[in-house]
Design an enzyme around this catalytic site. Structure first.
Site, PDB file in Angstrom:
ATOM      1  N   LYS A 285       0.860  13.566  10.461  1.00  0.00           N
ATOM      2  CA  LYS A 285       1.824  13.560   9.190  1.00  0.00           C
ATOM      3  C   LYS A 285       1.575  15.015   8.355  1.00  0.00           C
ATOM      4  O   LYS A 285       1.292  15.749   9.148  1.00  0.00           O
ATOM      5  CB  LYS A 285       1.975  12.547   8.141  1.00  0.00           C
ATOM      6  CG  LYS A 285       2.269  11.077   9.191  1.00  0.00           C
ATOM      7  CD  LYS A 285       2.700  10.007   8.361  1.00  0.00           C
ATOM      8  CE  LYS A 285       3.161   9.126   9.282  1.00  0.00           C
ATOM      9  NZ  LYS A 285       3.561   7.551   8.804  1.00  0.00           N
TER      10      LYS A 285
ATOM     11  N   GLU B  78      10.758   9.219   9.017  1.00  0.00           N
ATOM     12  CA  GLU B  78      10.482   9.681   7.801  1.00  0.00           C
ATOM     13  C   GLU B  78      11.365  11.164   7.910  1.00  0.00           C
ATOM     14  O   GLU B  78      11.845  11.573   6.854  1.00  0.00           O
ATOM     15  CB  GLU B  78       8.823  10.359   7.644  1.00  0.00           C
ATOM     16  CG  GLU B  78       8.291   9.122   7.309  1.00  0.00           C
ATOM     17  CD  GLU B  78       6.628   9.028   7.342  1.00  0.00           C
ATOM     18  OE1 GLU B  78       6.176  10.185   7.852  1.00  0.00           O
ATOM     19  OE2 GLU B  78       6.090   7.792   7.438  1.00  0.00           O
TER      20      GLU B  78
ATOM     21  N   ASN C 102      -0.607  10.543  14.391  1.00  0.00           N
ATOM     22  CA  ASN C 102       0.416  11.271  13.885  1.00  0.00           C
ATOM     23  C   ASN C 102      -0.394  11.649  12.439  1.00  0.00           C
ATOM     24  O   ASN C 102      -0.283  10.766  11.566  1.00  0.00           O
ATOM     25  CB  ASN C 102       1.693  10.319  13.891  1.00  0.00           C
ATOM     26  CG  ASN C 102       2.515  11.207  12.956  1.00  0.00           C
ATOM     27  OD1 ASN C 102       2.608  12.343  12.455  1.00  0.00           O
ATOM     28  ND2 ASN C 102       3.673  10.619  12.602  1.00  0.00           N
TER      29      ASN C 102
ATOM     30  N   HIS D  70      11.514  10.800  14.109  1.00  0.00           N
ATOM     31  CA  HIS D  70      10.277   9.732  13.249  1.00  0.00           C
ATOM     32  C   HIS D  70      11.360   9.314  12.262  1.00  0.00           C
ATOM     33  O   HIS D  70      12.096  10.289  11.615  1.00  0.00           O
ATOM     34  CB  HIS D  70       9.072  10.590  12.837  1.00  0.00           C
ATOM     35  CG  HIS D  70       8.134   9.747  12.190  1.00  0.00           C
ATOM     36  ND1 HIS D  70       8.267   9.301  10.837  1.00  0.00           N
ATOM     37  CD2 HIS D  70       7.006   9.064  12.731  1.00  0.00           C
ATOM     38  CE1 HIS D  70       7.255   8.373  10.835  1.00  0.00           C
ATOM     39  NE2 HIS D  70       6.503   8.113  11.611  1.00  0.00           N
TER      40      HIS D  70
ATOM     41  N   GLY E  88       2.905   2.336   7.371  1.00  0.00           N
ATOM     42  CA  GLY E  88       1.985   2.530   6.165  1.00  0.00           C
ATOM     43  C   GLY E  88       1.819   1.206   5.265  1.00  0.00           C
ATOM     44  O   GLY E  88       1.544   1.420   3.966  1.00  0.00           O
TER      45      GLY E  88
ATOM     46  N   GLU F 221       9.025   1.773  16.105  1.00  0.00           N
ATOM     47  CA  GLU F 221       8.366   1.865  14.780  1.00  0.00           C
ATOM     48  C   GLU F 221       9.318   1.139  13.764  1.00  0.00           C
ATOM     49  O   GLU F 221      10.263   1.935  13.020  1.00  0.00           O
ATOM     50  CB  GLU F 221       7.946   3.143  14.260  1.00  0.00           C
ATOM     51  CG  GLU F 221       6.910   4.073  15.227  1.00  0.00           C
ATOM     52  CD  GLU F 221       6.130   5.131  14.667  1.00  0.00           C
ATOM     53  OE1 GLU F 221       5.031   4.944  14.466  1.00  0.00           O
ATOM     54  OE2 GLU F 221       6.872   5.831  13.793  1.00  0.00           O
TER      55      GLU F 221
ATOM     56  N   SER G  99       1.300   0.406  11.186  1.00  0.00           N
ATOM     57  CA  SER G  99       0.286  -0.030  10.688  1.00  0.00           C
ATOM     58  C   SER G  99      -0.845  -0.505  11.791  1.00  0.00           C
ATOM     59  O   SER G  99      -1.382  -1.955  11.902  1.00  0.00           O
ATOM     60  CB  SER G  99       0.424  -1.329   9.695  1.00  0.00           C
ATOM     61  OG  SER G  99       1.135  -0.858   8.680  1.00  0.00           O
TER      62      SER G  99
HETATM   63  P1  PGA Z   1       1.154   4.128  10.101  1.00  0.00           P
HETATM   64  O1  PGA Z   1       2.319   5.113  10.610  1.00  0.00           O
HETATM   65  O2  PGA Z   1       0.081   4.052  11.298  1.00  0.00           O
HETATM   66  O3  PGA Z   1       0.387   4.850   9.131  1.00  0.00           O
HETATM   67  O4  PGA Z   1       1.954   3.018   9.662  1.00  0.00           O
HETATM   68  C1  PGA Z   1       2.757   5.079  11.729  1.00  0.00           C
HETATM   69  C2  PGA Z   1       3.817   6.256  11.899  1.00  0.00           C
HETATM   70  O5  PGA Z   1       4.465   6.265  10.933  1.00  0.00           O
HETATM   71  O6  PGA Z   1       3.945   6.818  12.975  1.00  0.00           O
END
Ligand code: PGA
Length: 250
Positions: free
Chosen positions: A15, A98, A13, A96, A172, A166, A211
């Protein structure tokens, strides 16, 4: 997809990262993706990069990070599932965290987006996950259960639907839940799938995200009911994404 055959799925992803010049990172991954069947490798790209990514890395499934629930119309800035498909995309992330948090997406909107993906020929990866406070209060499974009840479509199977767990606090963050916690949550999600969708709910792939790195992917992917991973930061560079893909092949 039969219940016993849930090929591992590794999804990047990007982003809101990446320009066309960064697509070279996908080329090496695409070569691994071509050679690693039945493991499937996919990348959710920013919309302007879907078309060039699909051309640059034919060994990868390319998809979107979001879609609009409607097919078309006066929705300035919206991107429909049909547009993603037309650009060479095959799937979309929906829900997601976010987007749930920064764009006010409710479970009902997420459900509509998942249904739109199916209607217009995309697979959907429906994301769920709890905040740190809910985990701390022992409410993680309840919260995720509620999200599933309200955002899972009433019908679905592994041919087009996957679910990504998630935990928001792991995204992150550089740390993940324990393997025991991931396994327990995935068992809960599997039960929800079967209750909601019937036996075919066993064909839905369940991904873990938050992560994921080359160092932890092997152990996470070795857990029961972990059928893949959703990878943010580590998917941006071939050097960090390739070890995760290789962990899925083993
Ligand atoms: P990350 O993000 O691997 O940077 O923790 C995962 C995600 O938001 O899909």
């Amino acid at each position: 997809m039969s219940v016993s055959k849930r090929p591992k799925l590794v999804v990047g992803n990007w982003k809101m990262n990446g320009l066309r010049r960064d697509l070279a990172e996908l080329t090496a991954i695409g070569e691994i993706g071509t050679a690693c069947a039945p493991v499937q490798v996919a990348v959710a790209m920013p919309s302007p990069l879907i078309y060039p990514a699909a051309r640059a890395a034919p060994g990868l499934q390319v998809g979107a990070q979001d879609i609009h629930p409607e097919s078309g119309g006066a929705f300035t800035g919206g991107v429909s599932a049909a547009m993603v498909r037309d650009a060479g995309g095959g799937f979309a992330l929906v829900g997601h965290s976010e987007r749930r948090l920064s764009c006010g997406e409710t479970d009902a909107i997420v459900q509509a987006k998942a249904s739109a993906a199916r209607r217009d020929g995309l697979s959907a990866i429906l994301c769920v996950g709890e905040e740190a406070a809910a985990r701390g209060q022992g409410q993680a499974e309840t919260i995720v259960g509620r999200q599933l009840e309200a955002s899972l479509p009433s019908t679905g199977d592994g041919a087009w639907l996957s679910i990504a767990y998630e935990p928001i606090w792991a995204i992150g963050a550089g740390h993940t839940p324990t393997l025991v916690e991931i396994a327990a949550m995935h068992a809960v999600i599997r039960r929800h799938c079967v209750v909601r969708l019937g036996e075919v709910g066993r064909s839905v792939r369940l991904l873990y995200g938050g992560s994921v790195t080359g160092a932890n992917a092997g152990a996470i992917l070795g857990l029961a009911d972990v059928d893949g991973v959703l990878v943010g930061g580590a998917s941006l560079r071939a050097a960090t994404f390739a070890p995760i893909v290789r962990a899925a092949i083993r």
